[in-house]
Design a protein around this motif. Structure first.
Motif, short mmCIF file in Angstrom:
data_model
loop_
_atom_site.label_atom_id
_atom_site.label_comp_id
_atom_site.label_asym_id
_atom_site.label_seq_id
_atom_site.Cartn_x
_atom_site.Cartn_y
_atom_site.Cartn_z
N GLY A 651 0.79 -1.23 0.00
CA GLY A 651 0.00 0.00 0.00
C GLY A 651 0.82 1.27 0.00
N SER A 652 2.15 1.15 -0.11
CA SER A 652 3.01 2.33 -0.15
C SER A 652 3.02 2.91 -1.57
N LEU A 653 3.13 4.24 -1.64
CA LEU A 653 3.16 4.90 -2.94
C LEU A 653 4.48 4.63 -3.64
N ARG A 654 4.40 4.43 -4.94
CA ARG A 654 5.58 4.22 -5.76
C ARG A 654 5.31 4.80 -7.13
N PRO A 655 6.34 5.10 -7.91
CA PRO A 655 6.11 5.70 -9.23
C PRO A 655 5.38 4.74 -10.16
N ARG A 656 4.51 5.29 -10.95
CA ARG A 656 3.87 4.52 -12.01
C ARG A 656 4.88 4.38 -13.15
N LEU A 657 5.18 3.18 -13.54
CA LEU A 657 6.19 2.93 -14.56
C LEU A 657 5.57 3.07 -15.95
N ILE A 658 6.18 3.91 -16.78
CA ILE A 658 5.68 4.18 -18.13
C ILE A 658 6.72 3.68 -19.13
N PRO A 659 6.39 2.67 -19.94
CA PRO A 659 7.35 2.19 -20.94
C PRO A 659 7.30 3.04 -22.20
N MET A 660 8.21 2.75 -23.11
CA MET A 660 8.22 3.41 -24.41
C MET A 660 7.41 2.59 -25.41
N SER A 661 6.72 3.28 -26.29
CA SER A 661 6.04 2.58 -27.38
C SER A 661 7.09 1.99 -28.32
N PRO A 662 6.72 1.03 -29.15
CA PRO A 662 7.72 0.47 -30.08
C PRO A 662 8.36 1.53 -30.97
N ASP A 663 7.55 2.47 -31.49
CA ASP A 663 8.13 3.53 -32.33
C ASP A 663 9.09 4.40 -31.53
N ALA A 664 8.67 4.78 -30.33
CA ALA A 664 9.53 5.61 -29.49
C ALA A 664 10.80 4.87 -29.11
N LYS A 665 10.68 3.57 -28.83
CA LYS A 665 11.86 2.79 -28.45
C LYS A 665 12.85 2.72 -29.60
N ALA A 666 12.35 2.56 -30.82
CA ALA A 666 13.25 2.52 -31.97
C ALA A 666 13.98 3.85 -32.14
N MET A 667 13.27 4.95 -31.95
CA MET A 667 13.91 6.26 -32.03
C MET A 667 14.94 6.43 -30.93
N TRP A 668 14.59 5.98 -29.72
CA TRP A 668 15.50 6.08 -28.58
C TRP A 668 16.79 5.30 -28.84
N GLU A 670 18.13 4.42 -31.69
CA GLU A 670 18.93 5.06 -32.73
C GLU A 670 19.67 6.26 -32.18
N TRP A 671 18.96 7.09 -31.41
CA TRP A 671 19.62 8.26 -30.82
C TRP A 671 20.67 7.85 -29.80
N HIS A 672 20.33 6.88 -28.95
CA HIS A 672 21.24 6.43 -27.90
C HIS A 672 22.57 5.98 -28.50
N ASP A 673 22.53 5.18 -29.56
CA ASP A 673 23.75 4.65 -30.14
C ASP A 673 24.58 5.75 -30.79
N ALA A 674 23.90 6.70 -31.46
CA ALA A 674 24.64 7.82 -32.05
C ALA A 674 25.27 8.68 -30.95
N ALA A 728 11.85 15.09 -26.95
CA ALA A 728 12.91 14.92 -25.96
C ALA A 728 14.28 14.86 -26.62
N ILE A 729 14.38 14.17 -27.75
CA ILE A 729 15.66 14.07 -28.46
C ILE A 729 16.10 15.45 -28.94
N ASP A 730 15.18 16.20 -29.53
CA ASP A 730 15.54 17.53 -30.02
C ASP A 730 15.99 18.44 -28.87
N THR A 731 15.28 18.36 -27.75
CA THR A 731 15.62 19.19 -26.59
C THR A 731 16.97 18.77 -26.02
N THR A 732 17.21 17.48 -25.93
CA THR A 732 18.49 17.00 -25.41
C THR A 732 19.64 17.41 -26.32
N GLU A 733 19.42 17.36 -27.63
CA GLU A 733 20.47 17.78 -28.55
C GLU A 733 20.83 19.25 -28.33
N TRP A 734 19.83 20.07 -28.02
CA TRP A 734 20.14 21.47 -27.72
C TRP A 734 20.96 21.57 -26.44
#
Length: 874
Positions: A651-668, A670-674, A728-734
């Protein structure tokens, strides 16, 4: 279905374009006539803007356009305050324009002709327009009127130029195109002529059929500066292609070259197979030789769209108004019709250009405000306008404050064992007087208002608790007496002490912070005017400087467990997820001192997002944060605070875990490796540590943008979508580019620093100044000799050159003007990678009152997350 017109917006646009009494032409190039299936040009001239707005709202066609520049008032008699089918030669020509009052920058996504843009293409054009406006503003330009043209974006820059501007606007657009065009978006070079018409905001852009993926959209006014200031000719020249490089003009005035008169130029063209069918005089001198077709492309027709221009100063240009000939000039035409002419002339050798020393600090880039979610974007723009500061300051402050509101309510599940919390640290770097503190106060004002209400409720609860405690003490005393005579019973239950609801903290000890985190397990936000005081307090209570608070703070950036031993000896505080976001200001002079070797080796500076725009005066502006914008920001932060966290089995509060969609994961991925490949090539250890942290920051920003969308519009967050990931990728690049600047500044020598500041000062002055003007602009140089020596140093380094000015017509002594060389200190923006992937619309479902988040779904490997791997190895 898209609305056809908005008469109020039309009227507002016309009030911007036209001065009282000015004549404006409205034109519909492809109107459908009633009772006829044929298209025709509809045109009319107006000095009654109310009537024009009403008529324009009722017109049909693929687009409704108006002239931007003042039209000769006599043309009103052609069709006064009404529209009709236009006969040939009855629309506005360049000779009908009195002066140039506006310059149009037309930014369009690349796509096949005759169709509307997709949403993604449309967004790319809007983002590019924002980049152009912000970067030019950072170079001393006033802000333009920003227009959503329906398929792309328009920037209207106010100018004060003659209709015949000697090709300046044409060269300016060519310079912008060279600087900003890419594979996705381009600036139209062909809109330079003074009679150019532009899409009328408040009307619909209707190219091609209205399809779901390429819809018709209404052109809209996006932003109007509080004061519309004209752009100086010097700034236009600075951004323009130099005359020597511009293909539209000849540079040869040699005696052996063509005799510059219309008749001999006509004879020369005729001798090389080009027919001139008319010669027209130009206002102010010079002539236009109208050609019988385009020699460069026979498909461009036989109208009056092609001409060789002989300017009054003897320079020759070639103009074909078809877009296929944009950038084609006299040199190109002459090389085609007279390929042997170069063998008959000997070009003059260009003077040697001093080799420019590579700057240690790269140029500041404008923050990509257009890449932020809508509610965030609007607030950032409003705060930037109200404070007269660079948008980067407001953006970082808003991001950190929003992240502080999310805290432990949500976390992004990158993969099993890798979870990133919604925690951000930010440092607003700037000298004293750059309005950092007032800006911060504007951003947190909504939270302060919430705290006032929470504090009042807590005070009332404490009064009730004190009364209940008194009753409990009386009952406890009575119970103790009764226990001496009666069988044992349970003591009365002590009332529970209220917990103070807090979010913002400031100057606080680690022990007090631990207590507040116990009472507020969803996280806190530290706001400090001066972050130097925050860092300096780490050793405040450490005997001999040991036992610093630094390790605990480093853990809080990861929302990791923190154990705090109470100094009073009353026990130990344990916070399972100590999530604390941090935002504050810092002066550049203290940056290197505060974040010394120990702080850098520990990774303290690497955890903070950095913003350090060039200094610019915060000029007075009547702009202020409107009540609507203030309420919108309040509602967004309240929505983030009301996001429901998850609960574990106990019953303790904890963060709700939000995964990446398949499209978002593919973008992530690609960006991560670059990104990590780029990281491997960084030699500066401190910068490498910062880039390493940005991997997680990118995921956190994607989570934050998802939370903002949930709090803004009632969508269920089943996962992080492709749109939020790209933002997020565009903002991080800045932030990567800005980090490179700041770390380079940390390593500057005094000589480097002085040179950078001087270049930035000259840029603010329009790119050129005299020694005397430099002395008046700063106290850095005590004598004129000091100022001249500093400018000589820039010339030696290849940043600029001296221009000799002779006496004026009224007399006086000759003078020298220092001018930055071309765009030597203006690098072509390193645009973020273009949008990849798409949004899975089917994965976004409407929210419900019971669960605004929706089901978090499985993790990226297909397995549901378990309680034991919530946080994993960070």
């Amino acid at each position: 279905m898209t609305a056809r017109a908005d008469a109020q917006m039309i009227l507002r646009a016309l009030s911007i374009v036209a001065e009282p009494g000015q004549v404006v032409e409205v034109r519909v190039p492809e109107a459908r006539l009633a009772g006829s299936g044929r298209a025709a040009v509809i045109s009319g001239f107006y000095n009654d803007m109310g009537r024009l707005a009403t008529d324009a709202a009722s017109l049909g066609g693929k687009g409704i356009f108006v002239t931007l520049n003042p039209v000769n008032a006599a043309l009103l008699a052609r069709c006064a305050n009404r529209t009709q089918k236009a006969a040939s030669g009855t629309t506005t020509s360049d000779t009908d324009i009195i002066k140039r009052r506006w310059v149009l920058v037309d930014i369009d996504p690349k796509r096949p002709a005759g169709i509307s843009a997709t949403d993604a293409e449309h967004d790319e054009a809007l983002a590019k327009a924002q980049t152009i406006a912000d970067e030019l503003h950072a170079e001393g330009w006033p802000m333009p009127v920003e227009i959503d043209s329906g398929n792309g974006a328009h920037l209207w820059y106010r100018v004060d130029l003659p209709a015949d501007d000697d090709g300046l606007v044409r060269r300016f657009l060519a310079g912008l195109a060279e600087r900003y065009n890419d594979d996705v978006v381009e600036i139209d070079r062909a809109v330079f002529n003074p009679a150019r018409i532009t899409k009328l905001p408040g009307t619909t852009a209707a190219k091609g059929d209205n399809t779901p993926d390429r819809p018709h959209r209404m052109a809209k006014i996006l932003r109007v500066p509080s004061t519309i200031e004209p752009v100086s000719r010097e700034l236009l020249e600075q951004a323009a292609e130099p005359v020597e490089e511009h293909q539209g003009l000849a540079i040869s005035r040699r005696p052996g070259a063509i005799n510059q008169s219309p008749e001999t130029l006509r004879d020369y063209l005729a001798a090389h197979g080009v027919t001139v069918k008319a010669i027209k005089s130009l206002p102010g001198g010079g002539a236009a030789l109208i050609l019988d077709g385009c020699p460069m492309n026979a498909e461009h027709g036989q109208g009056t769209d092609t001409a060789v221009i002989l300017r009054r100063d003897g320079l020759i240009g070639f103009e074909c108004k078809h877009n296929g000939c944009v950038g084609v000039g006299w040199r190109d035409l002459r090389n085609k019709i007279d390929p042997d002419h170069q063998q008959r002339t000997t070009p003059k050798a260009k003077p040697a250009t001093p080799r420019r020393r590579a700057p240690r600090v790269e140029k500041h880039r404008a923050f990509p405000v257009r890449r932020l979610p809508g509610r965030l974007r609007g607030f950032v723009e409003a705060v930037s306008d109200a404070t007269g500061t660079a948008p980067a300051y407001a953006a970082l402050a808003a991001l950190v404050v929003a992240a502080g509101c999310v805290g432990n309510r949500a976390a992004v599940l990158v993969k099993r064992g890798w979870v990133e919390p919604c925690v951000l640290w930010g440092a607003l770097i700037g000298r004293s007087g750059t309005t950092k503190t007032p800006l911060l106060m504007l951003v947190i004002q909504a939270l302060q208002e919430m705290y006032k209400a929470d504090r009042a409720a807590f005070t009332e609860a404490m009064r009730d608790y004190a009364a209940a405690l008194e009753h409990h003490n009386v009952a406890l005393t009575s119970w103790k007496r009764e226990q001496q005579k009666k069988p044992p019973t349970d003591p009365p239950i002590e009332p529970e002490r209220p917990r103070e609801k807090r979010l913002i903290v400031s100057d606080i000890t680690m022990e007090k912070l631990g207590c507040l985190l116990e009472d507020n397990p969803l996280g806190l936000l530290l706001v400090r005017d001066e972050l130097a005081a925050w860092v300096g307090a780490f050793d405040r209570y450490a005997p001999g400087g040991k036992g610093s608070d630094r390790p605990a703070w480093l853990s809080m950036h990861s929302a990791a467990p923190v154990t705090i031993d109470r100094k009073s000896g009353t026990g130990t505080l344990f916070v399972e997820r100590a999530a604390v976001s941090v935002i504050g200001g810092m002066q550049p002079g203290t940056l290197a001192r505060v974040f010394g070797m120990a702080e850098r080796e520990a990774g303290l500076l690497a955890r903070a997002l950095l913003v350090y725009p060039p200094d610019r005066p915060a000029l007075w502006s009547e702009a202020e944060l409107s009540e609507d914008m203030t309420q919108s920001w309040y509602d967004l932060l309240r929505g983030l605070l009301e996001l429901a966290p998850a609960e574990d089995e106990a019953g303790s509060l904890r963060p709700r875990l939000i995964p990446m969609s398949p499209d978002a994961k593919a973008m992530w991925v690609e960006w991560h490796d670059a990104h990590v490949r780029e990281l491997a090539d960084i030699e500066n250890d401190d910068l490498a540590a910062h880039f390493a942290k940005l991997k997680g920051i990118c995921a956190r920003l994607a989570l934050l943008f998802t939370c903002v969308e949930v709090a803004s519009g009632g969508y269920r967050a089943e996962n992080i979508g492709a749109v939020q990931m790209q933002q997020a990728i565009d903002t991080t690049e800045w932030f990567k580019a800005e980090a490179r600047r700041v770390y380079a500044i940390l390593g500057e020598t005094p000589e480097d620093r002085a040179r950078r500041r001087l270049v930035e000062l000259v840029q603010r002055k329009g790119g050129k100044l005299t020694v005397r003007e430099l002395q008046r602009s700063t106290t850095m140089y005590a004598t004129s000799e000091d100022a001249e020596t500093a400018l000589d140093d820039l010339v030696s380094a290849g940043y600029g050159e001296w221009e000799e000015k002779g006496p004026t017509p009224r007399g006086g002594r000759p003078s020298r003007v220092f001018q930055l060389t071309g765009r030597a200190d203006s690098t072509k923006p390193q645009n973020p990678e273009q949008s990849r992937g798409c949004v899975n619309v089917g994965a976004v479902s409407a929210a419900t009152d019971e669960d605004p988040w929706g089901d978090a779904g499985p993790s990226s490997d297909g397995n549901p997350p378990t309680v034991n791997d919530d946080w994993g190895v960070l």
